[in-house]
Design a protein around this motif. Structure first.
Motif, PDB file in Angstrom:
ATOM      1  N   LEU A 288       0.822  -1.207   0.000  1.00  0.00           N
ATOM      2  CA  LEU A 288       0.000   0.000   0.000  1.00  0.00           C
ATOM      3  C   LEU A 288       0.857   1.258   0.000  1.00  0.00           C
ATOM      4  O   LEU A 288       0.517   2.243  -0.675  1.00  0.00           O
ATOM      5  CB  LEU A 288      -0.932  -0.003   1.205  1.00  0.00           C
ATOM      6  CG  LEU A 288      -2.091  -1.004   1.188  1.00  0.00           C
ATOM      7  CD1 LEU A 288      -2.860  -0.957   2.493  1.00  0.00           C
ATOM      8  CD2 LEU A 288      -3.019  -0.740   0.022  1.00  0.00           C
ATOM      9  N   GLY A 289       1.948   1.257   0.757  1.00  0.00           N
ATOM     10  CA  GLY A 289       2.781   2.450   0.773  1.00  0.00           C
ATOM     11  C   GLY A 289       3.968   2.297   1.694  1.00  0.00           C
ATOM     12  O   GLY A 289       3.882   1.668   2.749  1.00  0.00           O
ATOM     13  N   THR A 290       5.084   2.867   1.277  1.00  0.00           N
ATOM     14  CA  THR A 290       6.298   2.934   2.080  1.00  0.00           C
ATOM     15  C   THR A 290       6.796   4.380   2.063  1.00  0.00           C
ATOM     16  O   THR A 290       6.120   5.276   1.558  1.00  0.00           O
ATOM     17  CB  THR A 290       7.379   1.987   1.541  1.00  0.00           C
ATOM     18  OG1 THR A 290       7.669   2.327   0.174  1.00  0.00           O
ATOM     19  CG2 THR A 290       6.918   0.538   1.597  1.00  0.00           C
ATOM     20  N   VAL A 291       7.974   4.592   2.594  1.00  0.00           N
ATOM     21  CA  VAL A 291       8.515   5.954   2.649  1.00  0.00           C
ATOM     22  C   VAL A 291       8.823   6.475   1.248  1.00  0.00           C
ATOM     23  O   VAL A 291       8.610   7.661   0.952  1.00  0.00           O
ATOM     24  CB  VAL A 291       9.789   5.970   3.518  1.00  0.00           C
ATOM     25  CG1 VAL A 291      10.403   7.356   3.535  1.00  0.00           C
ATOM     26  CG2 VAL A 291       9.457   5.536   4.935  1.00  0.00           C
ATOM     27  N   LYS A 292       9.249   5.603   0.340  1.00  0.00           N
ATOM     28  CA  LYS A 292       9.713   6.038  -0.977  1.00  0.00           C
ATOM     29  C   LYS A 292       8.673   5.841  -2.080  1.00  0.00           C
ATOM     30  O   LYS A 292       8.846   6.390  -3.169  1.00  0.00           O
ATOM     31  CB  LYS A 292      11.000   5.296  -1.340  1.00  0.00           C
ATOM     32  CG  LYS A 292      12.150   5.615  -0.390  1.00  0.00           C
ATOM     33  CD  LYS A 292      13.444   5.003  -0.870  1.00  0.00           C
ATOM     34  CE  LYS A 292      14.589   5.375   0.061  1.00  0.00           C
ATOM     35  NZ  LYS A 292      15.886   4.813  -0.389  1.00  0.00           N
ATOM     36  N   ARG A 321       0.034   5.560   5.999  1.00  0.00           N
ATOM     37  CA  ARG A 321       0.693   6.833   6.294  1.00  0.00           C
ATOM     38  C   ARG A 321       1.004   7.594   5.009  1.00  0.00           C
ATOM     39  O   ARG A 321       0.797   8.811   4.926  1.00  0.00           O
ATOM     40  CB  ARG A 321       1.983   6.582   7.081  1.00  0.00           C
ATOM     41  CG  ARG A 321       1.759   6.131   8.499  1.00  0.00           C
ATOM     42  CD  ARG A 321       3.046   5.590   9.097  1.00  0.00           C
ATOM     43  NE  ARG A 321       4.028   6.617   9.379  1.00  0.00           N
ATOM     44  CZ  ARG A 321       4.199   7.187  10.566  1.00  0.00           C
ATOM     45  NH1 ARG A 321       3.444   6.818  11.585  1.00  0.00           N
ATOM     46  NH2 ARG A 321       5.121   8.101  10.741  1.00  0.00           N
ATOM     47  N   MET A 322       1.503   6.905   3.993  1.00  0.00           N
ATOM     48  CA  MET A 322       1.886   7.552   2.748  1.00  0.00           C
ATOM     49  C   MET A 322       0.886   7.329   1.625  1.00  0.00           C
ATOM     50  O   MET A 322       1.012   7.914   0.555  1.00  0.00           O
ATOM     51  CB  MET A 322       3.262   7.048   2.297  1.00  0.00           C
ATOM     52  CG  MET A 322       4.386   7.331   3.270  1.00  0.00           C
ATOM     53  SD  MET A 322       4.652   9.089   3.498  1.00  0.00           S
ATOM     54  CE  MET A 322       4.311   9.266   5.243  1.00  0.00           C
ATOM     55  N   GLU A 356      13.656   8.244   9.201  1.00  0.00           N
ATOM     56  CA  GLU A 356      13.730   7.943   7.766  1.00  0.00           C
ATOM     57  C   GLU A 356      12.776   8.830   6.974  1.00  0.00           C
ATOM     58  O   GLU A 356      13.117   9.293   5.870  1.00  0.00           O
ATOM     59  CB  GLU A 356      13.385   6.462   7.546  1.00  0.00           C
ATOM     60  CG  GLU A 356      13.580   5.987   6.110  1.00  0.00           C
ATOM     61  CD  GLU A 356      13.237   4.528   5.947  1.00  0.00           C
ATOM     62  OE1 GLU A 356      13.370   4.015   4.820  1.00  0.00           O
ATOM     63  OE2 GLU A 356      12.819   3.891   6.948  1.00  0.00           O
ATOM     64  N   GLU A 357      11.606   9.100   7.520  1.00  0.00           N
ATOM     65  CA  GLU A 357      10.647   9.957   6.820  1.00  0.00           C
ATOM     66  C   GLU A 357      11.114  11.411   6.791  1.00  0.00           C
ATOM     67  O   GLU A 357      10.877  12.125   5.808  1.00  0.00           O
ATOM     68  CB  GLU A 357       9.280   9.851   7.501  1.00  0.00           C
ATOM     69  CG  GLU A 357       8.611   8.497   7.295  1.00  0.00           C
ATOM     70  CD  GLU A 357       7.372   8.321   8.158  1.00  0.00           C
ATOM     71  OE1 GLU A 357       6.589   7.396   7.875  1.00  0.00           O
ATOM     72  OE2 GLU A 357       7.189   9.110   9.126  1.00  0.00           O
ATOM     73  N   LYS A 363      14.753  15.398   1.145  1.00  0.00           N
ATOM     74  CA  LYS A 363      15.074  15.115  -0.261  1.00  0.00           C
ATOM     75  C   LYS A 363      13.970  15.605  -1.193  1.00  0.00           C
ATOM     76  O   LYS A 363      14.246  16.193  -2.244  1.00  0.00           O
ATOM     77  CB  LYS A 363      15.295  13.606  -0.446  1.00  0.00           C
ATOM     78  CG  LYS A 363      16.542  13.065   0.220  1.00  0.00           C
ATOM     79  CD  LYS A 363      16.681  11.578  -0.026  1.00  0.00           C
ATOM     80  CE  LYS A 363      17.916  11.010   0.645  1.00  0.00           C
ATOM     81  NZ  LYS A 363      18.045   9.540   0.425  1.00  0.00           N
ATOM     82  N   GLN A 364      12.720  15.357  -0.800  1.00  0.00           N
ATOM     83  CA  GLN A 364      11.603  15.796  -1.627  1.00  0.00           C
ATOM     84  C   GLN A 364      11.554  17.316  -1.715  1.00  0.00           C
ATOM     85  O   GLN A 364      11.308  17.882  -2.790  1.00  0.00           O
ATOM     86  CB  GLN A 364      10.286  15.266  -1.044  1.00  0.00           C
ATOM     87  CG  GLN A 364      10.135  13.755  -1.094  1.00  0.00           C
ATOM     88  CD  GLN A 364       9.877  13.260  -2.503  1.00  0.00           C
ATOM     89  OE1 GLN A 364       9.418  14.000  -3.362  1.00  0.00           O
ATOM     90  NE2 GLN A 364      10.184  11.994  -2.740  1.00  0.00           N
TER      91      GLN A 364
END
Length: 587
Positions: A288-292, A321-322, A356-357, A363-364
């Motif tokens: 469903l979703g990860t940090v990247k 979360r993402m 990590e987030e 970076k984003q």
């Protein structure tokens, strides 16, 4: 005398010569020469065969060659040519099953529907010959009586009775747009018989060329890890597939995450009663979703009736979360307790970013050009620094404004030169004028120039109307997607807090093991979504429907009552009771 005797003896000894010459007939006591006739016939036949010897040999050789060809055609070990599917599911499925050597080929039938009731016949007399005659009314049939003498109820007309062996016989049910065309299959239903690797590969070849297929329902078909992988590999080729239902398939490998990829077009996925544990829930949460990365296709996910506990709920909450695409999630009839409910409530309200987030957020921000760089430092820093006066920032701003004016004037020169107008006088007027009004006028002119350029581009595109456009409408949603990490964050107690998931509008947590602590966390999330204005770029209305009945906490408790009071007005399916005239008069 001797010579005559010899001649007479010779005549007696050769009676055949007389018989052959026809001068005399054989006596009754003598035998007819039958052996000589048979021998003549056999000799004639042999002679004919000798004459036709070469032709006979050629014909025999031809027969041998024909028999060899027929043997080659009937040879089962010879590999046939590969079959290319045409899109007609019934023809393709039957032919591929025959080529795989199946003993019984499942029939392709239309999906059963309730029989339609026939319209009542009118009692009006028909026109024409029977115009003057009155309509003959048929007598009503007498009601049937049961053993006790009472009227027996007739059987209902909402179903069709079939033999049990015919009913449970393996078949493939289909729904079609046009039942006269085999290429218009839209839905496929397979229920109650095992699909092995051979059958899944056969279905894979058929599904990949079906352009209008949008629903696949495989209920209790005994899938395993390999068949799920085969299905996952063919999903990207089914372009219009939207709904995939795999209820009742317990897979030990629990590789359901292979169905939730960026290439998969599935929007609605149902995995009810599939024996999914925390191991499978973890892989689904990561899909469903990860940090990247985050999934941008799946809209509805049904995981009811599985064996997901608190840890599995935490992993799914981490995936939310993402994720800003999933709108409906069902975790009913699982083993989720307070810990999982608290984590879900945190994701729905707001949550602190992990290390990590935070790194990924920086970076984003740097990749998209953060506007914080152009901002001036806070006044406290400016006051403390003696080497840098406060006028530096204002002068730099004036320089930037002058540069922007020069660029806009250059654009107006080019556009005026193309149109044949004299831009010198207009430039002098713009240089003399100052203030906000002139800046607004220049901006308006620049926008008009941009509009004219876009209009010219639109005209050129109109010429190539027949050609396919390069930009597809489906990609518009992905480009407008905003990463939640780039949203506005609040710095509270040394942590960055970002708004939670407000795109999820339906959540089912009924028939779990949630107590008072977990329900309080859900109530807090509902209050946060309702009262606080988050100002989130990713937007969303928040939860509109939630089911929390049949948990450890009583449905009559204050927490559950408050949740219902908050959510009932938002529920799109809720209809308030009609008010009586007495209530209206008193109000």
């Amino acid at each position: 005398m001797s010579a005559s005797k010899k001649n007479s003896g010779a005549n007696k000894s050769n009676p055949s010569s007389e018989s052959n010459s026809g001068l005399s007939t054989p006596k009754s006591g003598t035998k007819t020469p039958r052996l000589s006739a048979k021998s003549r016939i056999t000799f004639a036949r042999v002679a004919n065969k000798i004459k036709m010897g070469k032709k006979v040999e050629k014909s025999l050789k031809g027969e041998k060659n024909q028999s060899a060809v027929s043997q080659d055609e009937e040879d089962p070990n010879k590999t046939p040519e590969p079959y290319s599917c045409t899109g007609n599911f019934q023809a393709d499925f039957t032919e591929l099953c025959r080529r795989t050597g199946m003993a019984t080929i499942p029939a392709v039938v239309h999906r059963a529907r309730p029989p339609t009731q026939a319209a009542p016949e009118s009692s009006k007399p028909e026109k024409g010959k029977d115009k003057g005659k009155s309509a003959i009314t048929e007598p009503e049939p007498e009601p049937e009586l049961d053993t006790e003498g009472e009227n027996a109820e007739p059987p209902p007309k909402t179903y069709v009775v079939k033999d049990k062996f015919e009913f449970f016989k393996p078949c493939v049910q289909v729904e079609m747009e046009n039942y006269d065309k085999g290429e218009t299959v839209t839905e496929i239903y397979i229920r109650g018989w095992k699909i092995d690797d051979v059958m899944m590969n056969t279905l894979k070849q058929c599904w990949s060329v079906m352009e209008k297929l949008h629903t696949i329902n495989l209920w209790n078909t005994g899938l395993n890890g390999e068949t799920v992988s085969i299905m996952a590999s063919t999903l990207p080729s089914i372009v219009n597939l939207r709904t995939l239902i795999l209820d009742g398939n317990v897979v030990k490998e629990e590789n359901w995450h292979e169905l939730i990829t960026d290439e998969s077009p599935v929007q609605n996925l149902s995995l009810r009663h599939c024996g999914i544990t925390d191991l499978g829930a973890k892989s689904i949460g990561e899909a469903l979703g990860t940090v990247k990365r985050a999934n941008t296709k799946l809209v509805s996910l049904n995981l009811a009736g599985n064996q997901i506990s608190d840890q599995g709920a935490v992993d799914i909450a981490n995936g939310l979360r993402m994720n800003r695409t999933l709108m409906s999630l069902s975790l009913a009839s699982n083993q989720i307790g307070d810990k999982g409910a608290v984590k879900l409530g945190e994701v729905l309200s707001r949550f602190p970013l992990s290390h990590e987030e935070v790194v990924e957020r920086r970076k984003q921000k740097s990749s998209m050009g953060s506007p914080d760089r152009n901002k001036s430092p806070p006044p406290s820093r400016r006051a403390d620094s003696k080497d840098r006066p406060g006028s530096v920032r204002s002068s730099s701003q004036h320089d930037k404004n002058d540069k922007s004016k020069q660029k806009q004037s250059a654009k107006t020169k080019k556009d005026a030169g193309k149109g044949g107008k004299e831009p010198a006088k207009e430039e002098e007027k713009h240089d003399k004028s100052k203030g906000k009004k002139d800046d607004k006028g220049a901006a308006k002119k620049a926008s008009l120039v941009a509009d004219t350029k876009n209009a010219a581009k639109g005209k050129t595109k109109g010429k190539d109307k027949g050609k396919p456009s390069q930009a597809e409408p489906e990609d518009m949603g992905d480009s407008s997607f905003i990463n939640p990490l780039t949203d506005e964050a609040d710095f509270i107690e040394g942590q960055l807090w970002v708004p939670g998931n407000r795109l999820l509008i339906n959540l089912n947590l009924s028939r779990n093991q949630i107590g008072e602590q977990g329900m309080a966390a859900i109530l807090k999330a509902m209050q946060y979504q309702t009262t606080l204005s988050l100002g989130s770029k990713s937007g969303g209305t928040g939860l509109m429907r939630i089911c929390v009945f049949k948990n450890k906490i009583s449905s009559e408790s204050d927490i559950v009552r408050k949740i219902n009071d908050i959510m009932l007005p938002k529920d799109p399916f809720y209809k308030p009771p009609p008010q009586t005239p007495e209530v209206d008069s008193t109000s």
